[in-house]
Motif scaffolding. Sequence first.
Motif, PDB file in Angstrom:
ATOM      1  N   UNK A 151      -4.654  13.985   0.009  1.00  0.00           N
ATOM      2  CA  UNK A 151      -5.280  12.673   0.166  1.00  0.00           C
ATOM      3  C   UNK A 151      -4.247  11.557   0.062  1.00  0.00           C
ATOM      4  N   UNK A 152      -3.299  11.699  -0.853  1.00  0.00           N
ATOM      5  CA  UNK A 152      -2.255  10.675  -0.991  1.00  0.00           C
ATOM      6  C   UNK A 152      -1.387  10.633   0.260  1.00  0.00           C
ATOM      7  N   UNK A 153      -1.028  11.821   0.776  1.00  0.00           N
ATOM      8  CA  UNK A 153      -0.205  11.871   1.986  1.00  0.00           C
ATOM      9  C   UNK A 153      -0.949  11.260   3.175  1.00  0.00           C
ATOM     10  N   UNK A 154      -2.247  11.534   3.299  1.00  0.00           N
ATOM     11  CA  UNK A 154      -3.049  10.975   4.393  1.00  0.00           C
ATOM     12  C   UNK A 154      -3.183   9.459   4.239  1.00  0.00           C
ATOM     13  N   UNK A 155      -3.305   8.994   3.006  1.00  0.00           N
ATOM     14  CA  UNK A 155      -3.407   7.556   2.772  1.00  0.00           C
ATOM     15  C   UNK A 155      -2.114   6.851   3.159  1.00  0.00           C
ATOM     16  N   UNK A 156      -0.988   7.468   2.824  1.00  0.00           N
ATOM     17  CA  UNK A 156       0.288   6.873   3.217  1.00  0.00           C
ATOM     18  C   UNK A 156       0.441   6.885   4.740  1.00  0.00           C
ATOM     19  N   UNK A 157       0.029   7.979   5.371  1.00  0.00           N
ATOM     20  CA  UNK A 157       0.083   8.041   6.833  1.00  0.00           C
ATOM     21  C   UNK A 157      -0.799   6.965   7.460  1.00  0.00           C
ATOM     22  N   UNK A 162       0.830  -1.207   0.000  1.00  0.00           N
ATOM     23  CA  UNK A 162       0.000   0.000   0.000  1.00  0.00           C
ATOM     24  C   UNK A 162       0.862   1.255   0.000  1.00  0.00           C
ATOM     25  N   UNK A 163       1.921   1.241   0.777  1.00  0.00           N
ATOM     26  CA  UNK A 163       2.811   2.407   0.826  1.00  0.00           C
ATOM     27  C   UNK A 163       3.482   2.616  -0.530  1.00  0.00           C
ATOM     28  N   UNK A 164       3.918   1.522  -1.157  1.00  0.00           N
ATOM     29  CA  UNK A 164       4.537   1.630  -2.482  1.00  0.00           C
ATOM     30  C   UNK A 164       3.539   2.181  -3.506  1.00  0.00           C
ATOM     31  N   UNK A 185       3.923   9.862  -8.227  1.00  0.00           N
ATOM     32  CA  UNK A 185       4.439  10.021  -9.587  1.00  0.00           C
ATOM     33  C   UNK A 185       3.342  10.415 -10.568  1.00  0.00           C
ATOM     34  N   UNK A 186       2.171   9.773 -10.442  1.00  0.00           N
ATOM     35  CA  UNK A 186       1.046  10.136 -11.308  1.00  0.00           C
ATOM     36  C   UNK A 186       0.618  11.577 -11.068  1.00  0.00           C
ATOM     37  N   UNK A 187       0.675  11.997  -9.807  1.00  0.00           N
ATOM     38  CA  UNK A 187       0.293  13.368  -9.478  1.00  0.00           C
ATOM     39  C   UNK A 187       1.283  14.365 -10.070  1.00  0.00           C
ATOM     40  N   UNK A 188       2.568  14.053 -10.028  1.00  0.00           N
ATOM     41  CA  UNK A 188       3.570  14.925 -10.648  1.00  0.00           C
ATOM     42  C   UNK A 188       3.296  15.077 -12.140  1.00  0.00           C
ATOM     43  N   UNK A 189       2.940  13.966 -12.781  1.00  0.00           N
ATOM     44  CA  UNK A 189       2.619  14.031 -14.207  1.00  0.00           C
ATOM     45  C   UNK A 189       1.377  14.886 -14.444  1.00  0.00           C
ATOM     46  N   UNK A 190       0.385  14.749 -13.553  1.00  0.00           N
ATOM     47  CA  UNK A 190      -0.831  15.554 -13.694  1.00  0.00           C
ATOM     48  C   UNK A 190      -0.513  17.047 -13.560  1.00  0.00           C
ATOM     49  N   UNK A 191       0.339  17.404 -12.599  1.00  0.00           N
ATOM     50  CA  UNK A 191       0.766  18.804 -12.469  1.00  0.00           C
ATOM     51  C   UNK A 191       1.396  19.282 -13.773  1.00  0.00           C
ATOM     52  N   UNK A 192       2.267  18.456 -14.354  1.00  0.00           N
ATOM     53  CA  UNK A 192       2.940  18.837 -15.592  1.00  0.00           C
ATOM     54  C   UNK A 192       1.942  19.043 -16.727  1.00  0.00           C
ATOM     55  N   UNK A 193       0.957  18.161 -16.823  1.00  0.00           N
ATOM     56  CA  UNK A 193      -0.023  18.264 -17.899  1.00  0.00           C
ATOM     57  C   UNK A 193      -0.959  19.449 -17.709  1.00  0.00           C
ATOM     58  N   UNK A 194      -1.269  19.785 -16.459  1.00  0.00           N
ATOM     59  CA  UNK A 194      -2.090  20.971 -16.207  1.00  0.00           C
ATOM     60  C   UNK A 194      -1.320  22.226 -16.619  1.00  0.00           C
ATOM     61  N   UNK A 195      -0.030  22.258 -16.316  1.00  0.00           N
ATOM     62  CA  UNK A 195       0.784  23.412 -16.756  1.00  0.00           C
ATOM     63  C   UNK A 195       0.822  23.489 -18.281  1.00  0.00           C
TER      64      UNK A 195
END
Length: 373
Positions: free
Chosen positions: A259-265, A207-209, A216-226
């Motif tokens: 949400x991702x950070x909370x899920x990892x926590x 789950x943590x992995x 990584x998917x979120x970083x790509x989403x940021x890039x595509x929004x830009x």
Amino acid sequence: MRESPWERWRQRVDDRLGDPIWWNDVLQLAKTVLAAVAAWVLAASVLDLPQPFLAPWAALLVVHATVYRTFSKGMQQVAATVVAVLLATVVGEALGLSTGAIALLLVVALVLGTVPWLGAEATTIATTGLVVLTTGFDDDVMLIARLLDTAIGVAVGLLVNVIVWPPLRRHTAAKALDRVDDGIGELLTDMAGGLGEGCQDEDVDGWIDRSRDLDGDLDQAWSLVRQAEESARMNPRRSAKVMKNPREWHELLRRMEQAIAETRSLARTLGGQQAHREAWGEAFAEPWISMLGDTGRATSAADPEALLDVRRRLEVFTEELRSTERSPEWPIYGALIINLRNIIDAMDRVAAANPIGRSRVPIRLPMGRVADA
């Protein structure tokens, strides 16, 4: 009943035909070909220039994924092409077509390509200069013709990319956002299922992995929004106004980040416990795991009402625990409740926005083909 190979193939084709991102790529390819061919026809057939190969070459360089990049990056590449033509002419006049001339041209071209204003177009200068040097350089009329070729390619490329459905990358960005929130929902649902069956340490590690993969998917989403924001600049389409300052999309990305950070926590908290359900007791484990699974399913379905319902259930559940529970596991209960509450609060706006929406293109294979198969 299992699907036939034809049905599976048909579903894949329908998915592709209904994908606006795929159609956007097809349109960009068609525009690039149209610009190059039009530039060639104009230079070769209309103006009858002697060697019009630079016209389609310049058009190919100019047609970019966004209108803004067509003007900014494209102009750098055009400047590099002009520099290459002039450089090849000077070197050819001085040294003729020889090994030394080619070596000198390549060295100077690669050095010029490091100039910041040219946008690191070393390869463009070198390749264009090499072609010009080896196809003829000893005529002033030829030099003017080649500069005219370049100008024609630039003009045609700009016109085609700006006038013919200028690209707007919002669907690409929206699908990237949709992929992230689906991933969050699937992870939460799988976590609930794993807890219900009695998870092991390797499950928690997995789950943590997966949460890191979502980063990584979120970083790509940021890039595509830009990129979508860039595609709205200098774009004449009316729908481009929304993407010129996509603050709402930035807010959605930040919420998914939380949400991702909370899920990892949450996963790390679970990893710190042995025999989860047995340690918690069924009074906490059963309702909390149920709400975790419902949160995941509501997130995947982009159902804000379902998320709000889980939020209300969680509040009621917390109040009941506060008044009745005296377990030594209270610190764990509190951490898990806070994590889940924060995930719901982060994802309810994302679900309400549902970025990808109903953006499929209504094109499908005809149903009659299935009966014939």
